[in-house]
Design an enzyme around this catalytic site. Sequence first.
Site, PDB file in Angstrom:
ATOM      1  CB  ALA A 251      -0.845  -0.088   1.113  1.00 39.33           C
TER       2      ALA A 251
ATOM      3  CB  SER B 289      -5.874   1.169   8.472  1.00 34.47           C
ATOM      4  OG  SER B 289      -5.335   2.481   9.118  1.00 34.47           O
TER       5      SER B 289
ATOM      6  CB  ILE C 122       4.859  16.578  20.145  1.00 36.02           C
ATOM      7  CG1 ILE C 122       5.789  15.630  21.007  1.00 36.02           C
ATOM      8  CG2 ILE C 122       3.385  16.130  20.222  1.00 36.02           C
ATOM      9  CD1 ILE C 122       5.427  15.847  22.324  1.00 36.02           C
TER      10      ILE C 122
ATOM     11  CE1 TYR D 192      -2.581   3.871   4.416  1.00 43.47           C
ATOM     12  CE2 TYR D 192      -3.617   4.340   6.266  1.00 43.47           C
ATOM     13  CZ  TYR D 192      -2.900   3.836   5.740  1.00 43.47           C
ATOM     14  OH  TYR D 192      -2.439   2.327   6.290  1.00 43.47           O
TER      15      TYR D 192
HETATM   16  N1  LIG Z   1       2.589   0.603   9.909  1.00 41.68           N
HETATM   17  C1  LIG Z   1       1.322   0.768  10.531  1.00 41.68           C
HETATM   18  O1  LIG Z   1       1.286   1.311  11.544  1.00 41.68           O
HETATM   19  C2  LIG Z   1       0.013   0.198   9.707  1.00 41.68           C
HETATM   20  C3  LIG Z   1      -1.449   0.465  10.482  1.00 41.68           C
HETATM   21  C4  LIG Z   1      -2.252   0.275   9.696  1.00 41.68           C
HETATM   22  C5  LIG Z   1      -2.279  -0.324   8.576  1.00 41.68           C
HETATM   23  N2  LIG Z   1      -1.135  -0.806   7.978  1.00 41.68           N
HETATM   24  C6  LIG Z   1      -1.123  -1.191   6.489  1.00 41.68           C
HETATM   25  O2  LIG Z   1      -0.141  -2.301   6.805  1.00 41.68           O
HETATM   26  C7  LIG Z   1       0.525  -2.527   5.368  1.00 41.68           C
HETATM   27  C8  LIG Z   1       1.997  -2.466   5.580  1.00 41.68           C
HETATM   28  O3  LIG Z   1       2.228  -1.111   6.002  1.00 41.68           O
HETATM   29  P1  LIG Z   1       3.929  -1.140   6.611  1.00 41.68           P
HETATM   30  O4  LIG Z   1       3.917  -0.075   7.612  1.00 41.68           O
HETATM   31  O5  LIG Z   1       4.630  -2.209   6.459  1.00 41.68           O
HETATM   32  O6  LIG Z   1       4.193   0.076   5.290  1.00 41.68           O
HETATM   33  P2  LIG Z   1       5.339   0.053   4.357  1.00 41.68           P
HETATM   34  O7  LIG Z   1       5.403   1.008   3.378  1.00 41.68           O
HETATM   35  O8  LIG Z   1       6.699  -0.474   5.253  1.00 41.68           O
HETATM   36  O9  LIG Z   1       5.374  -1.413   3.431  1.00 41.68           O
HETATM   37  C9  LIG Z   1       4.542  -1.248   2.188  1.00 41.68           C
HETATM   38  C10 LIG Z   1       5.371  -1.839   0.988  1.00 41.68           C
HETATM   39  O10 LIG Z   1       4.307  -1.848  -0.027  1.00 41.68           O
HETATM   40  C11 LIG Z   1       5.290  -1.577  -1.113  1.00 41.68           C
HETATM   41  N3  LIG Z   1       4.552  -0.974  -2.060  1.00 41.68           N
HETATM   42  C12 LIG Z   1       3.875   0.319  -2.242  1.00 41.68           C
HETATM   43  N4  LIG Z   1       3.193   0.458  -3.303  1.00 41.68           N
HETATM   44  C13 LIG Z   1       3.533  -0.676  -4.126  1.00 41.68           C
HETATM   45  C14 LIG Z   1       2.912  -0.944  -5.486  1.00 41.68           C
HETATM   46  N5  LIG Z   1       2.325  -0.092  -6.209  1.00 41.68           N
HETATM   47  N6  LIG Z   1       3.226  -2.101  -5.796  1.00 41.68           N
HETATM   48  C15 LIG Z   1       4.056  -2.849  -4.927  1.00 41.68           C
HETATM   49  N7  LIG Z   1       4.427  -2.833  -3.778  1.00 41.68           N
HETATM   50  C16 LIG Z   1       3.983  -1.676  -3.312  1.00 41.68           C
HETATM   51  C17 LIG Z   1       6.259  -0.665  -0.562  1.00 41.68           C
HETATM   52  O11 LIG Z   1       7.464  -0.609  -1.482  1.00 41.68           O
HETATM   53  C18 LIG Z   1       6.464  -1.089   0.864  1.00 41.68           C
HETATM   54  O12 LIG Z   1       7.723  -2.053   0.772  1.00 41.68           O
HETATM   55  C19 LIG Z   1      -0.166  -1.395   4.366  1.00 41.68           C
HETATM   56  O13 LIG Z   1      -1.035  -1.997   3.658  1.00 41.68           O
HETATM   57  C20 LIG Z   1      -0.585  -0.300   5.383  1.00 41.68           C
HETATM   58  O14 LIG Z   1      -1.576   0.370   4.956  1.00 41.68           O
HETATM   59  C21 LIG Z   1      -0.044  -0.080   8.614  1.00 41.68           C
END
Ligand SMILES: NC(=O)c1ccc[n+]([C@@H]2O[C@H](COP(=O)([O-])OP(=O)(O)OC[C@H]3O[C@@H](n4cnc5c(N)ncnc54)[C@H](O)[C@@H]3O)[C@@H](O)[C@H]2O)c1
Length: 328
Positions: free
Chosen positions: A88, A130, A210, A154
């Site tokens: 994402a 999320s 912050i 988002y």
């Molecule tokens: N980290 C958090 O606190 C959190 C909270 C709620 C939801 N999420 C969700 O969890 C998932 C992972 O989040 P994260 O924190 O590991 O983020 P992250 O950015 O570290 O990982 C997302 C990965 O997706 C890849 N990506 C982005 N666009 C892409 C595309 N078009 N094609 C293929 N790959 C693509 C990026 O290169 C990245 O490595 C996401 O879906 C995010 O929305 C994360």
Amino acid sequence: MHILVTGGAGFIGGHLAERFARDGHSVVVLDNFDPFYDLDLKEHNVEVGREAAREGDGSYELVDGDVRDAELVTDLVGDADYVYHQAAQAGVRPSVENPRKYDAVNVDGTLNILDACRDTGIERFVMASSSSVYGKPRYLPYDEQHPTTPVSPYGASKLAAERYACSYGEVYDFPVVALRYFTVYGPRMRPNMAISNFVSRCVNDEPPVIYGDGTQTRDFTYIDDVVEANVALLESDAADGQAVNIGSTDNIDIKTLATEIRDQLAPELDLVYEERHDADSEHTHADTARAGELLGYEASHTIREGVAAFIEWYEANREWYEPLVMES
Ligand SMILES: NC(=O)c1ccc[n+]([C@@H]2O[C@H](COP(=O)([O-])OP(=O)(O)OC[C@H]3O[C@@H](n4cnc5c(N)ncnc54)[C@H](O)[C@@H]3O)[C@@H](O)[C@H]2O)c1
């Protein structure tokens, strides 16, 4: 099992790919190495996954590609038993500047995968949703019945993706689960998040920043708990068709969090305040009763325990991790 992890070079996907490979599964990671933060951190995640496969008798394949590429996605989903969709465009504030990219990646990209699941068949589609789908709290903690009125592009894109997934599961009769993560943190976490930011700044004698007055509260979820919830879905069909909160049930206000990290690492520093962004949630707090009931989920770390574990990890990995988080 053949498991496709989209976004598997990222923070959460990297931990999932590592665990699945270590458990002996055949893992394919699809990631386009989006330069949202330092790519060396993603390369490191890939190395960790490859190493886990060697140690655990699983296999690990990296495909450098995009979820917006429908043909590629169809090929990869065709070989998979399970799809863990973590790819994402993350980040609440930048989504206000560039909502169309969020729509293209988070919504259309998800639809490509869902179309492929529909056409080729799948054991289960599990997606990262999320807490941002909830928006302004009518009551807290959020349970899954809470109204969904996201306040950022988002959050809107994650909600659209999640609803598409559940409707595809219903119409085309394949198992779908959306895990609604509440701010996830821990080893190898994204640089541009409060905890990594506070810790890296404090150990470098720079004041933690912050946004707003620090009274906003967050439910922070330790990465190990997110991994366990996902692993449970390899076996369990109890949550099929549902959205499920994954949080810590603990919560803390940002000022207290920053103060405690500062007191531990650099008590002489002042806290610095900058303007809060309207798209940021005011409060998040998870009710995880559904996850407990359906998946046996129980958060293993309170926020203070998790932050202590992260600081310990940070200090042990400072040499390679710190330059990557400080430069991002
Ligand atoms: N980290 C958090 O606190 C959190 C909270 C709620 C939801 N999420 C969700 O969890 C998932 C992972 O989040 P994260 O924190 O590991 O983020 P992250 O950015 O570290 O990982 C997302 C990965 O997706 C890849 N990506 C982005 N666009 C892409 C595309 N078009 N094609 C293929 N790959 C693509 C990026 O290169 C990245 O490595 C996401 O879906 C995010 O929305 C994360």
